[in-house]
Scaffold this motif. Structure first.
Motif, mmCIF file in Angstrom:
data_model
loop_
_atom_site.group_PDB
_atom_site.id
_atom_site.type_symbol
_atom_site.label_atom_id
_atom_site.label_comp_id
_atom_site.label_asym_id
_atom_site.label_seq_id
_atom_site.Cartn_x
_atom_site.Cartn_y
_atom_site.Cartn_z
ATOM 1 N N GLU A 59 32.122 32.789 43.170
ATOM 2 C CA GLU A 59 33.694 32.902 43.028
ATOM 3 C C GLU A 59 33.952 31.593 42.038
ATOM 4 O O GLU A 59 34.588 31.802 40.885
ATOM 5 C CB GLU A 59 34.198 32.136 44.298
ATOM 6 N N VAL A 67 34.708 38.218 41.056
ATOM 7 C CA VAL A 67 34.548 37.990 41.480
ATOM 8 C C VAL A 67 35.093 36.376 41.037
ATOM 9 O O VAL A 67 35.218 35.873 39.955
ATOM 10 C CB VAL A 67 33.012 37.387 42.015
ATOM 11 N N GLY A 68 36.436 35.365 42.805
ATOM 12 C CA GLY A 68 35.882 34.380 41.551
ATOM 13 C C GLY A 68 37.986 34.738 41.298
ATOM 14 O O GLY A 68 38.204 35.337 40.910
ATOM 15 N N LEU A 81 36.888 36.261 48.751
ATOM 16 C CA LEU A 81 35.738 36.409 49.227
ATOM 17 C C LEU A 81 35.307 36.942 50.881
ATOM 18 O O LEU A 81 34.512 36.995 51.222
ATOM 19 C CB LEU A 81 34.474 35.900 48.508
#
Length: 86
Positions: A59, A67-68, A81
């Motif tokens: 993340e 992602v993140g 997540l």
């Protein structure tokens, strides 16, 4: 070769199906810092902490752009997540 039943247990192991070695390393370090307390009847919190450390790493690093922060949002429009831990 020794049989599987003759191998010393428990063996700390982190399995990551994605090519993100920093996530795997951070999760493994959490297991190592638990002083090897990863036997099945031990507190499951250590295992969850390891999963959390790995996912938080991705993340933070935005491992593949999805992602993140700035990644693919969930159904509420938030980047989370939590599904990786369920």
């Amino acid at each position: 070769l020794p049989s599987a039943s003759s191998l010393p247990l428990p063996l700390p192991l982190v399995l990551n199906t994605w090519p993100w070695p920093n996530a795997t390393l951070n999760a493994f370090q959490v297991l190592l810092l638990s002083k090897g307390d990863v036997v099945p009847d031990a507190s499951q919190a250590v295992h969850l902490d390891a999963v959390l450390a790995g996912t938080a790493t991705c993340e933070r690093m935005q491992c593949d752009g999805s992602v993140g922060f700035g990644g693919s949002p969930d159904e509420n429009g938030e980047t989370t997540l939590d599904a990786m831990i369920m």
